[in-house]
Design an enzyme around this catalytic site. Structure first.
Site, PDB file in Angstrom:
ATOM      1  N   THR A   1       0.753  -1.162  -0.010  1.00 44.24           N
ATOM      2  CA  THR A   1       0.400  -0.145  -0.383  1.00 44.24           C
ATOM      3  C   THR A   1       0.593   1.495  -0.217  1.00 44.24           C
ATOM      4  OG1 THR A   1      -0.247   0.149   2.466  1.00 44.24           O
ATOM      5  CG2 THR A   1      -2.370  -0.881   1.160  1.00 44.24           C
TER       6      THR A   1
ATOM      7  N   SER B   1       6.604   4.995   8.723  1.00 40.00           N
ATOM      8  CA  SER B   1       5.482   5.296   8.380  1.00 40.00           C
ATOM      9  C   SER B   1       5.808   5.390   7.374  1.00 40.00           C
ATOM     10  CB  SER B   1       4.149   5.856   8.929  1.00 40.00           C
ATOM     11  OG  SER B   1       3.660   6.911   9.043  1.00 40.00           O
ATOM     12  N   LYS B   2       4.290   5.367   6.462  1.00 34.22           N
ATOM     13  CA  LYS B   2       4.244   5.901   4.709  1.00 34.22           C
ATOM     14  C   LYS B   2       4.209   7.470   5.346  1.00 34.22           C
ATOM     15  CE  LYS B   2       2.775   1.743   3.754  1.00 34.22           C
ATOM     16  NZ  LYS B   2       2.011   0.378   4.144  1.00 34.22           N
ATOM     17  N   ARG B   3       3.230   8.190   5.886  1.00 36.71           N
ATOM     18  CA  ARG B   3       3.893   9.383   6.003  1.00 36.71           C
ATOM     19  C   ARG B   3       4.754  10.056   5.955  1.00 36.71           C
ATOM     20  NH1 ARG B   3       3.285  12.768  10.711  1.00 36.71           N
ATOM     21  NH2 ARG B   3       3.907  10.968  11.972  1.00 36.71           N
ATOM     22  N   HIS B   4       6.194   9.507   6.842  1.00 39.87           N
ATOM     23  CA  HIS B   4       7.637   9.784   6.558  1.00 39.87           C
ATOM     24  C   HIS B   4       7.890   8.830   5.248  1.00 39.87           C
ATOM     25  CE1 HIS B   4       6.666   9.453  10.801  1.00 39.87           C
ATOM     26  NE2 HIS B   4       7.914  10.242  11.112  1.00 39.87           N
TER      27      HIS B   4
END
Length: 482
Positions: A11, A250-253
């Site tokens: 994802t 996370s994908k946020r980073h």
RNA sequence: GCCCCCAUCGUCUAGUGGCCCAGGAUGUCAGGUUCUCAGCCUGAAGACAGGGGUUCAAAUCCCCUUGGGGGUACCA
């Protein structure tokens, strides 16, 4: 035979946190001469994307990880993409239904959400209340004929689930606190919990090594293993990795993705080495190591229980260590793409002066921690020297001119230059001018490079070659006469 | 709210009751390396979250508090 798996969901880009899980699974498999399996958990159709699977495999390979079974290499437990195993989950689910271990739940998403909100506001546990578990036949028929879609939930028994985690020791959970959870969504795809338990069972996984975020899910999985009449695997929950802001990676980073580090030109060996230092420490305290040398000493039980903060500075240090030790030829190859993009070097590799490039790399390698940084270090070798006003003034001074002309005269006597010859020349200049230290070096450095900082002067001169050195000095001798 | 996990220098960690007034690495600072930045070498500062126990002895065992993280989804 030990069998472990890394089971990411495609994802987003693979980031340091997830990759680290892969690394320790891989290491554990190597340590115990077991099988390492890659399984893609792409049951979340809305968020999963094919391109991420390709990227994931590429990133893992780049890090140097290899697996014996996976979507790209096959294996006897095919397929390894959960989206291709839907019929398996469905069959098993039908069985659960038949045996009364699961049931259909007709609650809609909105209803559930509303109840959760109310529960939260009234300070009650926001869990599913198991209401569809005891539906009467009449109610069931009514729901059936209404054509309402349904999920399938697993009947969670009121019991204490106890298990031994390889890292955390004995853990227990009171399952009377947990509501019946969904194992099949209304669209016919399995939930994460169900798919995991089914696949780990069918693929004969012996050790589940994953992040601590799954610790609370583990009792649910154990219940499922029991329902599948399978002895649960051993569990090892690794501590998680956080960013400097103390929030989980996370994908946020976005910046922490493996492909980003790859793009920046970090060496995979260095990144791999650094990831292993998060939550684990080598017995001999030598933090820079080759994986092959630590395999035999690796004990998963000695891994840290507490979360760690990813330290970019330490990665840079370690990566720099690797760059300093890497074979010069290999390093040169790694640098070429960056130099090409910067326009310093020919796109046609056959036209590249490799000998010169190697000297340059050798001169600047200790200044960088990843290959993309090479660009800002080498322009003095490829671009014309641009001198600032201040520097022109500095070079015009009496002492500077004495140094430059003496230096120039000594160069005139030579046909070639080498680091040793350069050092000799400077000694001579020092004797003739009685100037040493900064006063001696700075005028030459600035005339040659236009900068106050840079690699050792003797290697700069060596790389430039005698003719370029003469030309660059000449220009500033003219300044004096104007 | 409820459940679970965790707690040593800024950061990563060593430490499994006496070897620890706590070791290493990184980062920071200082000195050295006949130029600079970097590198390298040497040195310095820097931590057992707090409070109770247990013990002859506790960073290490137990309890409480505090703090951090996770879970509590038809995400994984």
């Amino acid at each position: 035979m030990i069998r472990v798996r890394f089971a990411p969901s495609p994802t987003g880009l693979l980031h340091i946190g997830n990759a680290r899980m892969a690394v320790f699974n891989w290491l554990f498999a190597k340590r115990h001469k077991g099988t390492f399996i890659l399984r893609i958990e792409d049951t979340d159709v809305a968020r999963s994307e094919k391109k991420y699977i390709t990227q994931l495999i590429e990133d893992l390979h780049w890090l140097g990880l290899t697996w014996q079974e996976g979507p790209d290499v096959g294996g006897q437990y095919c397929p390894y993409l959960q989206s291709e195993r839907l019929h398996i989950y469905n069959d098993i689910c039908q069985n659960f239904l038949k045996e009364g271990m699961a049931y259909r739940c007709y609650c809609t998403y909105e209803e559930l959400e509303e109840r959760r909100q109310i529960a939260k506001l009234t300070g009650k546990p926001p869990r599913y209340d198991n209401r569809c578990r005891e539906l009467t036949d009449k109610q069931k028929r009514a729901f059936e004929t209404s054509g309402l879609s349904y999920t399938i939930r697993f009947k969670v028994p009121d019991e204490l689930v106890v298990f031994d985690d390889l890292i955390r020791g004995t853990c227990q959970f009171d399952m009377s606190l947990t509501g019946d959870f969904v194992i099949m969504r209304s669209d016919g795809t399995p939930s994460f919990h169900f798919a995991v338990a089914v696949d780990d069972t069918l693929m004969n996984i012996t050790h589940v090594i994953r992040g601590e975020d799954h610790l609370s899910n583990t009792p649910c999985h154990i219940l499922l293993f029991h329902a599948l009449k399978q002895k649960p695997p051993q569990f090892a929950h690794l501590s998680l990795t956080m960013g400097a802001d103390r929030a989980l990676l996370s994908k946020r980073h976005g910046a922490f993705s493996i492909s980003e580090y790859r793009r920046l030109g970090y060496l995979p060996e260095g990144l791999l080495n650094y990831m292993m230092l998060l939550g684990w420490a080598p017995k001999d305290k030598k933090e820079k190591f080759k994986v092959d040398n630590i395999i035999d000493t690796f004990e998963i039980s000695s891994m840290s229980k507490s979360a760690s903060v990813f330290d970019q500075q330490k990665l840079d240090w370690l990566s720099g260590q690797y760059i300093r030790e890497t074979d010069l030829d290999k390093l040169t190859n790694l640098a070429i793409p960056y130099l090409q993009t910067a326009g310093f070097v020919f796109t046609d590799e056959t036209k590249i002066d490799r000998a010169k490039l190697k000297m340059i790399l050798d001169a600047v390698r200790s200044n960088i921690s990843c290959m993309s940084q090479i660009v800002q270090e080498v322009d003095i070798f490829f671009k014309d020297v641009v001198i600032s006003e201040n520097h022109v003034e500095f070079l015009s001074s009496e002492t500077s001119q004495t140094i430059l002309s003496t230096f120039y005269m000594n160069l005139q006597k030579l046909n070639t230059l080498s680091p040793d010859i350069f050092k000799e020349v400077l000694k001579t200049v020092q004797k003739e001018t009685k100037v040493n230290g900064k006063g001696l070096y700075m005028p030459i450095r600035i005339a040659l490079t236009g900068r106050e900082h840079g690699p050792e002067l003797y290697s700069i001169a060596n790389i430039l070659g005698i003719n370029a050195c003469k030309t660059r000095i000449e220009r500033f001798l003219l300044v004096k006469n104007k």
